[in-house]
Write a protein that holds these residues in place. Sequence first.
Motif, PDB file in Angstrom:
ATOM      1  N   GLU A  31      -2.525   1.759  -4.510  1.00 36.53           N
ATOM      2  CA  GLU A  31      -2.901   3.045  -3.895  1.00 36.53           C
ATOM      3  C   GLU A  31      -3.255   3.278  -3.948  1.00 36.53           C
ATOM      4  OE1 GLU A  31      -0.913   6.234  -7.237  1.00 36.53           O
ATOM      5  OE2 GLU A  31      -2.513   6.649  -7.288  1.00 36.53           O
ATOM      6  N   ASN A  32      -3.405   4.435  -2.223  1.00 39.52           N
ATOM      7  CA  ASN A  32      -4.350   4.914  -1.619  1.00 39.52           C
ATOM      8  C   ASN A  32      -4.009   6.647  -1.720  1.00 39.52           C
ATOM      9  OD1 ASN A  32      -6.396   5.296  -0.079  1.00 39.52           O
ATOM     10  ND2 ASN A  32      -5.031   5.107   2.089  1.00 39.52           N
ATOM     11  N   MET A  33      -5.547   7.021  -1.115  1.00 42.03           N
ATOM     12  CA  MET A  33      -5.273   8.486  -1.599  1.00 42.03           C
ATOM     13  C   MET A  33      -5.114   9.347  -2.667  1.00 42.03           C
ATOM     14  SD  MET A  33      -4.245   9.650   2.816  1.00 42.03           S
ATOM     15  CE  MET A  33      -3.858   8.799   3.969  1.00 42.03           C
ATOM     16  N   SER A  34      -5.511   8.639  -3.832  1.00 39.91           N
ATOM     17  CA  SER A  34      -5.221   9.120  -4.823  1.00 39.91           C
ATOM     18  C   SER A  34      -5.231   9.991  -5.396  1.00 39.91           C
ATOM     19  CB  SER A  34      -5.724   7.756  -6.027  1.00 39.91           C
ATOM     20  OG  SER A  34      -5.013   6.524  -6.225  1.00 39.91           O
ATOM     21  N   TYR A  35      -7.068  10.108  -4.717  1.00 40.82           N
ATOM     22  CA  TYR A  35      -6.895  11.696  -5.192  1.00 40.82           C
ATOM     23  C   TYR A  35      -8.454  11.883  -4.043  1.00 40.82           C
ATOM     24  CZ  TYR A  35     -10.305   8.132  -7.750  1.00 40.82           C
ATOM     25  OH  TYR A  35     -10.782   7.092  -7.925  1.00 40.82           O
ATOM     26  N   VAL A  84       0.754  -1.906   0.342  1.00 40.80           N
ATOM     27  CA  VAL A  84       0.677  -0.149   0.326  1.00 40.80           C
ATOM     28  C   VAL A  84       1.037   1.453   0.137  1.00 40.80           C
ATOM     29  CG1 VAL A  84      -1.412   1.465   0.897  1.00 40.80           C
ATOM     30  CG2 VAL A  84      -1.533  -1.526   1.188  1.00 40.80           C
ATOM     31  N   THR A  85       1.073   1.998  -0.517  1.00 43.65           N
ATOM     32  CA  THR A  85       1.360   3.490  -0.902  1.00 43.65           C
ATOM     33  C   THR A  85       0.030   4.794  -1.081  1.00 43.65           C
ATOM     34  OG1 THR A  85       3.526   4.788  -1.801  1.00 43.65           O
ATOM     35  CG2 THR A  85       2.029   2.634  -3.285  1.00 43.65           C
ATOM     36  N   THR A  86       1.124   6.173  -1.903  1.00 45.13           N
ATOM     37  CA  THR A  86       0.043   7.094  -2.172  1.00 45.13           C
ATOM     38  C   THR A  86       0.961   7.971  -2.999  1.00 45.13           C
ATOM     39  OG1 THR A  86       1.215   8.371  -0.194  1.00 45.13           O
ATOM     40  CG2 THR A  86      -1.443   7.115   0.535  1.00 45.13           C
ATOM     41  N   PRO A  87       0.135   8.658  -3.240  1.00 38.81           N
ATOM     42  CA  PRO A  87       1.098   9.154  -4.770  1.00 38.81           C
ATOM     43  C   PRO A  87       2.210   9.761  -4.298  1.00 38.81           C
ATOM     44  CG  PRO A  87      -1.400   9.422  -4.712  1.00 38.81           C
ATOM     45  CD  PRO A  87      -0.958   8.756  -3.432  1.00 38.81           C
ATOM     46  N   ILE A 107      -7.389   3.859  -4.463  1.00 37.82           N
ATOM     47  CA  ILE A 107      -8.554   4.026  -3.550  1.00 37.82           C
ATOM     48  C   ILE A 107      -8.688   5.800  -3.205  1.00 37.82           C
ATOM     49  CG2 ILE A 107      -9.448   4.463  -0.855  1.00 37.82           C
ATOM     50  CD1 ILE A 107      -7.600   1.335  -0.579  1.00 37.82           C
ATOM     51  N   PRO A 108      -9.521   6.203  -3.300  1.00 34.78           N
ATOM     52  CA  PRO A 108      -9.751   7.890  -2.770  1.00 34.78           C
ATOM     53  C   PRO A 108      -9.447   8.177  -2.003  1.00 34.78           C
ATOM     54  CG  PRO A 108     -11.923   7.629  -3.702  1.00 34.78           C
ATOM     55  CD  PRO A 108     -10.917   6.750  -3.432  1.00 34.78           C
ATOM     56  N   MET A 109      -9.573   9.564  -1.632  1.00 35.24           N
ATOM     57  CA  MET A 109      -9.683  10.339  -0.287  1.00 35.24           C
ATOM     58  C   MET A 109     -10.768   9.944  -0.293  1.00 35.24           C
ATOM     59  SD  MET A 109      -6.744  11.904   1.159  1.00 35.24           S
ATOM     60  CE  MET A 109      -7.478  13.045   1.807  1.00 35.24           C
ATOM     61  N   ASP A 110     -10.999   9.550   0.386  1.00 33.48           N
ATOM     62  CA  ASP A 110     -13.286   9.389   0.350  1.00 33.48           C
ATOM     63  C   ASP A 110     -13.750   9.816   2.159  1.00 33.48           C
ATOM     64  OD1 ASP A 110     -16.082   8.950   0.360  1.00 33.48           O
ATOM     65  OD2 ASP A 110     -15.517   7.355  -1.000  1.00 33.48           O
ATOM     66  N   LYS A 130     -13.071  14.310  -9.476  1.00 37.03           N
ATOM     67  CA  LYS A 130     -11.393  13.971  -8.788  1.00 37.03           C
ATOM     68  C   LYS A 130     -10.571  15.323  -8.488  1.00 37.03           C
ATOM     69  CE  LYS A 130     -12.100   9.636 -10.698  1.00 37.03           C
ATOM     70  NZ  LYS A 130     -11.595   8.158 -11.857  1.00 37.03           N
ATOM     71  N   ILE A 131     -10.164  15.487  -7.898  1.00 39.95           N
ATOM     72  CA  ILE A 131      -8.799  16.522  -7.859  1.00 39.95           C
ATOM     73  C   ILE A 131      -7.534  15.492  -7.396  1.00 39.95           C
ATOM     74  CG2 ILE A 131      -8.847  19.025  -6.634  1.00 39.95           C
ATOM     75  CD1 ILE A 131     -11.680  18.700  -5.384  1.00 39.95           C
ATOM     76  N   GLU A 132      -6.899  15.858  -8.644  1.00 36.94           N
ATOM     77  CA  GLU A 132      -5.455  14.871  -7.993  1.00 36.94           C
ATOM     78  C   GLU A 132      -4.406  16.205  -7.497  1.00 36.94           C
ATOM     79  OE1 GLU A 132      -4.019  12.477 -10.503  1.00 36.94           O
ATOM     80  OE2 GLU A 132      -5.560  12.697 -11.536  1.00 36.94           O
ATOM     81  N   ILE A 133      -5.149  15.875  -6.086  1.00 32.72           N
ATOM     82  CA  ILE A 133      -4.540  16.915  -4.571  1.00 32.72           C
ATOM     83  C   ILE A 133      -2.728  16.675  -4.447  1.00 32.72           C
ATOM     84  CG2 ILE A 133      -6.290  17.369  -2.825  1.00 32.72           C
ATOM     85  CD1 ILE A 133      -5.271  15.113  -1.214  1.00 32.72           C
ATOM     86  N   PHE A 134      -2.491  15.667  -4.934  1.00 29.70           N
ATOM     87  CA  PHE A 134      -0.756  15.193  -5.122  1.00 29.70           C
ATOM     88  C   PHE A 134      -0.006  15.435  -6.126  1.00 29.70           C
ATOM     89  CE2 PHE A 134      -2.181  12.714  -1.516  1.00 29.70           C
ATOM     90  CZ  PHE A 134      -1.955  13.647  -0.402  1.00 29.70           C
ATOM     91  N   GLY A 135      -0.196  16.016  -7.362  1.00 31.11           N
ATOM     92  CA  GLY A 135      -0.112  16.178  -8.501  1.00 31.11           C
ATOM     93  C   GLY A 135      -0.520  14.779  -9.573  1.00 31.11           C
TER      94      GLY A 135
END
Length: 282
Positions: free
Chosen positions: A205-209, A175-178, A242-245, A218-223
Motif C-alpha cells: 500500500e503506497n501513500m498510506s499516510y 501496488v495500490t493506494t488507500p 509506504i507513507p507520503m514521504d 502520521k496523518i491518515e489523509i485518505f481516511g
Amino acid sequence: MAENECTRDCSTCGANCSSRKSESLLVPQNAGSDVKKVVAVVSGKGGVGKSLCTSMMAVLTSRRGYKTAILDADVTGPSIPKIFGVKPGIEGTEEGMFPAKTATGIEMMSVNLLLEDEQSPVVWRGPVIAGTVSQFWSGVLWGDVDYMYVDMPPGTGDVPLTVFQSLPVDGILIVTTPQDLVSMIVSKAVKMAEMMNIPVLGIVENMSYALCPDCGKKIEIFGESHTEKVAQQFGLRVLGRIPMDSKLSKLCDKGALELMENDYLDEAQKAVEEALSVSEKR
Ligand code: ADP
C-alpha cells in the motif's frame, strides 16, 4: 463434413480436445542471460507509485547481496532511469544490448535509455509496446541475475496481459493506494494472475499516510484504509506500507533513490526472498 469433425484448426474450435496443444507465448531468454526469478509489479492505474515501489524493492534486494535487475515494461511512462539518475545511451553487440547499471550496480533496461530525447512521448500502439518489452527480455545480455523486477504497464488490459504472457513471471506484487478502489483493483489483478497461473506474493500500500516533515506525526489523509480487509478476502498479505514521504520524492527527483534510509518495504523484500528463493547468494 460432419458438424463436429476436427478440421485441425484449433483457432476456430471451442472444444478442449486432447489434440489441442496450448501454445506458449513465452519469449526465450537471451543466450547471454541467466535470470533466476522474475517479479512483476502491477497496479490498477498509473501514478500510484508502482515505479517507486519497483525501484525500492530492487534497492533492498541489491543491498541483501543479490544480483538485481529492473526491466522497465512501463513503456509509455518510463520513470526507472530517472529515479536512479541513469542517462540515455545503451551499447551492444550482435548478440544483444548491454543493460545500463546504476551507481550500486543494479542492471536496468528502459525505453528512455534508447530515446534520443527522453522528454519525447512514446506514442506506440499495444503490439509495438509488447514487442519492445519482449526485446528487453530476449535481446538484452542481462548476464547472471538473481532477481529481476518488472515495472509493468499499469492496469489489466491488453498490454500488461501480453507482457505477462511473454515473460516467465514467478510472482506478482500488487501496488495500490488507500483511496484507489482497492477491492476492484485487487480483484482484477488476482484474476489476471489466476488466468496466468502466477502466484500473487502480496500487496504493497503506497501513500498510506502522510508523515509530517517537522514532527514525524502520521496523518491518515485518505481516511481509514481498507487494504488489509480486502487482502484478507483474497487470502493475501499486505507486505508493506509506504507513507507520503517527501524524502522519497526528493531522492527520486535527484535520481538518488539508492541513498534511501527507511524500512517501509523490508518485510516485502523478505517475503519475496522467502517465496522465491534463489539457491546460492553471491
Ligand atoms: P507509477 O509508476 O504508478 O505511475 P510513480 O512511482 O512514478 O507511479 O509515482 C508517481 C509520482 O509520485 C513520482 O513522482 C513519485 O516520486 C511520487 N511518489 C509516489 N509515491 C510516493 C510516496 N510514497 N511519497 C512521496 N512521493 C511519492
